[in-house]
Design a protein around this motif. Sequence first.
Motif, PDB file in Angstrom:
ATOM      1  N   LEU A 289     -11.872   7.204  -9.227  1.00  0.00           N
ATOM      2  CA  LEU A 289     -10.861   7.869 -10.040  1.00  0.00           C
ATOM      3  C   LEU A 289      -9.476   7.444  -9.577  1.00  0.00           C
ATOM      4  O   LEU A 289      -9.140   7.578  -8.400  1.00  0.00           O
ATOM      5  CB  LEU A 289     -11.012   9.388  -9.919  1.00  0.00           C
ATOM      6  CG  LEU A 289     -10.035  10.246 -10.711  1.00  0.00           C
ATOM      7  CD1 LEU A 289     -10.209  10.022 -12.207  1.00  0.00           C
ATOM      8  CD2 LEU A 289     -10.231  11.719 -10.358  1.00  0.00           C
ATOM      9  N   LYS A 290      -8.683   6.902 -10.502  1.00  0.00           N
ATOM     10  CA  LYS A 290      -7.310   6.504 -10.200  1.00  0.00           C
ATOM     11  C   LYS A 290      -6.371   7.618 -10.657  1.00  0.00           C
ATOM     12  O   LYS A 290      -6.448   8.069 -11.800  1.00  0.00           O
ATOM     13  CB  LYS A 290      -6.952   5.194 -10.920  1.00  0.00           C
ATOM     14  CG  LYS A 290      -7.455   3.916 -10.254  1.00  0.00           C
ATOM     15  CD  LYS A 290      -8.944   3.759 -10.149  1.00  0.00           C
ATOM     16  CE  LYS A 290      -9.607   3.391 -11.454  1.00  0.00           C
ATOM     17  NZ  LYS A 290     -11.054   3.163 -11.357  1.00  0.00           N
ATOM     18  N   VAL A 291      -5.499   8.075  -9.743  1.00  0.00           N
ATOM     19  CA  VAL A 291      -4.654   9.241  -9.984  1.00  0.00           C
ATOM     20  C   VAL A 291      -3.199   8.870  -9.737  1.00  0.00           C
ATOM     21  O   VAL A 291      -2.883   8.220  -8.741  1.00  0.00           O
ATOM     22  CB  VAL A 291      -5.056  10.394  -9.029  1.00  0.00           C
ATOM     23  CG1 VAL A 291      -4.157  11.598  -9.215  1.00  0.00           C
ATOM     24  CG2 VAL A 291      -6.506  10.777  -9.230  1.00  0.00           C
ATOM     25  N   GLY A 292      -2.305   9.312 -10.623  1.00  0.00           N
ATOM     26  CA  GLY A 292      -0.892   9.066 -10.410  1.00  0.00           C
ATOM     27  C   GLY A 292      -0.034   9.704 -11.482  1.00  0.00           C
ATOM     28  O   GLY A 292      -0.537  10.208 -12.490  1.00  0.00           O
ATOM     29  N   VAL A 293       1.268   9.701 -11.267  1.00  0.00           N
ATOM     30  CA  VAL A 293       2.228  10.189 -12.253  1.00  0.00           C
ATOM     31  C   VAL A 293       2.476   9.052 -13.241  1.00  0.00           C
ATOM     32  O   VAL A 293       2.863   7.958 -12.842  1.00  0.00           O
ATOM     33  CB  VAL A 293       3.547  10.631 -11.580  1.00  0.00           C
ATOM     34  CG1 VAL A 293       4.594  10.994 -12.626  1.00  0.00           C
ATOM     35  CG2 VAL A 293       3.288  11.807 -10.652  1.00  0.00           C
ATOM     36  N   GLY A 294       2.205   9.304 -14.506  1.00  0.00           N
ATOM     37  CA  GLY A 294       2.333   8.260 -15.515  1.00  0.00           C
ATOM     38  C   GLY A 294       1.188   7.266 -15.458  1.00  0.00           C
ATOM     39  O   GLY A 294       1.293   6.148 -15.971  1.00  0.00           O
ATOM     40  N   ALA A 295       0.078   7.654 -14.858  1.00  0.00           N
ATOM     41  CA  ALA A 295      -1.035   6.732 -14.603  1.00  0.00           C
ATOM     42  C   ALA A 295      -1.638   6.158 -15.885  1.00  0.00           C
ATOM     43  O   ALA A 295      -2.028   4.992 -15.913  1.00  0.00           O
ATOM     44  CB  ALA A 295      -2.112   7.417 -13.768  1.00  0.00           C
ATOM     45  N   ARG A 296      -1.728   6.951 -16.940  1.00  0.00           N
ATOM     46  CA  ARG A 296      -2.313   6.433 -18.185  1.00  0.00           C
ATOM     47  C   ARG A 296      -1.455   5.311 -18.768  1.00  0.00           C
ATOM     48  O   ARG A 296      -1.964   4.261 -19.179  1.00  0.00           O
ATOM     49  CB  ARG A 296      -2.494   7.549 -19.216  1.00  0.00           C
ATOM     50  CG  ARG A 296      -3.750   8.360 -19.008  1.00  0.00           C
ATOM     51  CD  ARG A 296      -3.980   9.399 -20.089  1.00  0.00           C
ATOM     52  NE  ARG A 296      -2.993  10.474 -19.990  1.00  0.00           N
ATOM     53  CZ  ARG A 296      -1.972  10.671 -20.829  1.00  0.00           C
ATOM     54  NH1 ARG A 296      -1.788   9.886 -21.852  1.00  0.00           N
ATOM     55  NH2 ARG A 296      -1.131  11.668 -20.655  1.00  0.00           N
TER      56      ARG A 296
ATOM     57  N   ARG B 110       8.629  16.065 -14.437  1.00  0.00           N
ATOM     58  CA  ARG B 110       7.304  15.566 -14.094  1.00  0.00           C
ATOM     59  C   ARG B 110       7.318  14.329 -13.206  1.00  0.00           C
ATOM     60  O   ARG B 110       6.383  13.550 -13.216  1.00  0.00           O
ATOM     61  CB  ARG B 110       6.506  15.281 -15.367  1.00  0.00           C
ATOM     62  CG  ARG B 110       6.193  16.546 -16.165  1.00  0.00           C
ATOM     63  CD  ARG B 110       5.279  17.445 -15.344  1.00  0.00           C
ATOM     64  NE  ARG B 110       4.919  18.651 -16.031  1.00  0.00           N
ATOM     65  CZ  ARG B 110       5.254  19.863 -15.626  1.00  0.00           C
ATOM     66  NH1 ARG B 110       6.001  20.028 -14.562  1.00  0.00           N
ATOM     67  NH2 ARG B 110       4.851  20.922 -16.274  1.00  0.00           N
ATOM     68  N   GLY B 111       8.356  14.157 -12.398  1.00  0.00           N
ATOM     69  CA  GLY B 111       8.347  13.091 -11.405  1.00  0.00           C
ATOM     70  C   GLY B 111       7.511  13.510 -10.208  1.00  0.00           C
ATOM     71  O   GLY B 111       7.267  14.696  -9.986  1.00  0.00           O
ATOM     72  N   LEU B 112       7.061  12.543  -9.427  1.00  0.00           N
ATOM     73  CA  LEU B 112       6.193  12.853  -8.295  1.00  0.00           C
ATOM     74  C   LEU B 112       6.866  13.793  -7.291  1.00  0.00           C
ATOM     75  O   LEU B 112       6.261  14.766  -6.847  1.00  0.00           O
ATOM     76  CB  LEU B 112       5.727  11.578  -7.599  1.00  0.00           C
ATOM     77  CG  LEU B 112       4.747  11.802  -6.455  1.00  0.00           C
ATOM     78  CD1 LEU B 112       3.467  12.470  -6.951  1.00  0.00           C
ATOM     79  CD2 LEU B 112       4.433  10.493  -5.762  1.00  0.00           C
TER      80      LEU B 112
ATOM     81  N   GLY C 150       8.050  -4.850  -3.864  1.00  0.00           N
ATOM     82  CA  GLY C 150       6.696  -4.447  -3.502  1.00  0.00           C
ATOM     83  C   GLY C 150       6.648  -3.120  -2.775  1.00  0.00           C
ATOM     84  O   GLY C 150       5.831  -2.909  -1.897  1.00  0.00           O
ATOM     85  N   ILE C 151       7.511  -2.196  -3.154  1.00  0.00           N
ATOM     86  CA  ILE C 151       7.608  -0.929  -2.442  1.00  0.00           C
ATOM     87  C   ILE C 151       6.803   0.131  -3.181  1.00  0.00           C
ATOM     88  O   ILE C 151       6.937   0.291  -4.380  1.00  0.00           O
ATOM     89  CB  ILE C 151       9.081  -0.498  -2.317  1.00  0.00           C
ATOM     90  CG1 ILE C 151       9.805  -1.547  -1.479  1.00  0.00           C
ATOM     91  CG2 ILE C 151       9.210   0.882  -1.718  1.00  0.00           C
ATOM     92  CD1 ILE C 151      11.291  -1.397  -1.464  1.00  0.00           C
ATOM     93  N   GLY C 152       5.989   0.881  -2.438  1.00  0.00           N
ATOM     94  CA  GLY C 152       5.145   1.888  -3.060  1.00  0.00           C
ATOM     95  C   GLY C 152       5.087   3.186  -2.301  1.00  0.00           C
ATOM     96  O   GLY C 152       4.016   3.657  -1.984  1.00  0.00           O
ATOM     97  N   VAL C 153       6.234   3.784  -2.027  1.00  0.00           N
ATOM     98  CA  VAL C 153       6.254   5.036  -1.279  1.00  0.00           C
ATOM     99  C   VAL C 153       5.623   6.174  -2.075  1.00  0.00           C
ATOM    100  O   VAL C 153       5.110   7.115  -1.500  1.00  0.00           O
ATOM    101  CB  VAL C 153       7.697   5.378  -0.849  1.00  0.00           C
ATOM    102  CG1 VAL C 153       7.805   6.782  -0.313  1.00  0.00           C
ATOM    103  CG2 VAL C 153       8.164   4.394   0.198  1.00  0.00           C
ATOM    104  N   ASP C 154       5.582   6.085  -3.409  1.00  0.00           N
ATOM    105  CA  ASP C 154       4.948   7.135  -4.192  1.00  0.00           C
ATOM    106  C   ASP C 154       3.505   7.359  -3.774  1.00  0.00           C
ATOM    107  O   ASP C 154       2.950   8.422  -3.978  1.00  0.00           O
ATOM    108  CB  ASP C 154       4.978   6.797  -5.682  1.00  0.00           C
ATOM    109  CG  ASP C 154       6.318   7.102  -6.315  1.00  0.00           C
ATOM    110  OD1 ASP C 154       7.190   7.631  -5.610  1.00  0.00           O
ATOM    111  OD2 ASP C 154       6.478   6.807  -7.505  1.00  0.00           O
TER     112      ASP C 154
END
Length: 190
Positions: free
Chosen positions: A96-103, A138-140, A167-171
Amino acid sequence: MKFTGVVEYAATASDAADACAKLQRCCRTQKGRWPRVDAVLGFDVEWKVTYEAGCPPRKVATVQLAAHDYACVFHVSKLGKVPPRLAFLLASPTLLKVGVGARIDARKLSTDYALEKKVAPVVDLRDLADAVHLPGNRGLADLVATALKCLLPKPCLLYTSDAADEGIGVDLAGRRIIKKKMKGGVGGGG
């Protein structure tokens, strides 16, 4: 709150293959912890914003995946494609892939790189927030503050569109926090 796991950057085919192998090992350690899936991964993509009128949006620059103790930023724009092992993880029905705006992210990645199989299954954390009637935007960072009553600090660089090319992914740290709290029932609801 701070992600205490390992964060790596993959911009070569070899690095991407190694990172995917590490993510698969992390997923195996989660097996049995979640109903109906083997593992949950934090998921996000970034791309550089185009500010010129009439210019099409740029392709996804980075794909970020995170397990409970390992995260990787895959620089797909440097790779020129989504590597096969990464495409396999993204399309795996048991992850399961989960995230804000994931769809939206999943759809853009699939379109930009003409993936044979779509990124799925995907859960957008905004949908969960709406389902339990959380107030706020609805931001992380706001979801973490509202649902979990804690702060998710972000360095100033992450608010610039150039962050995608860096290439930054702190979210990913925020997604890890949310997954951990959801498993423990904190901030629950429907």
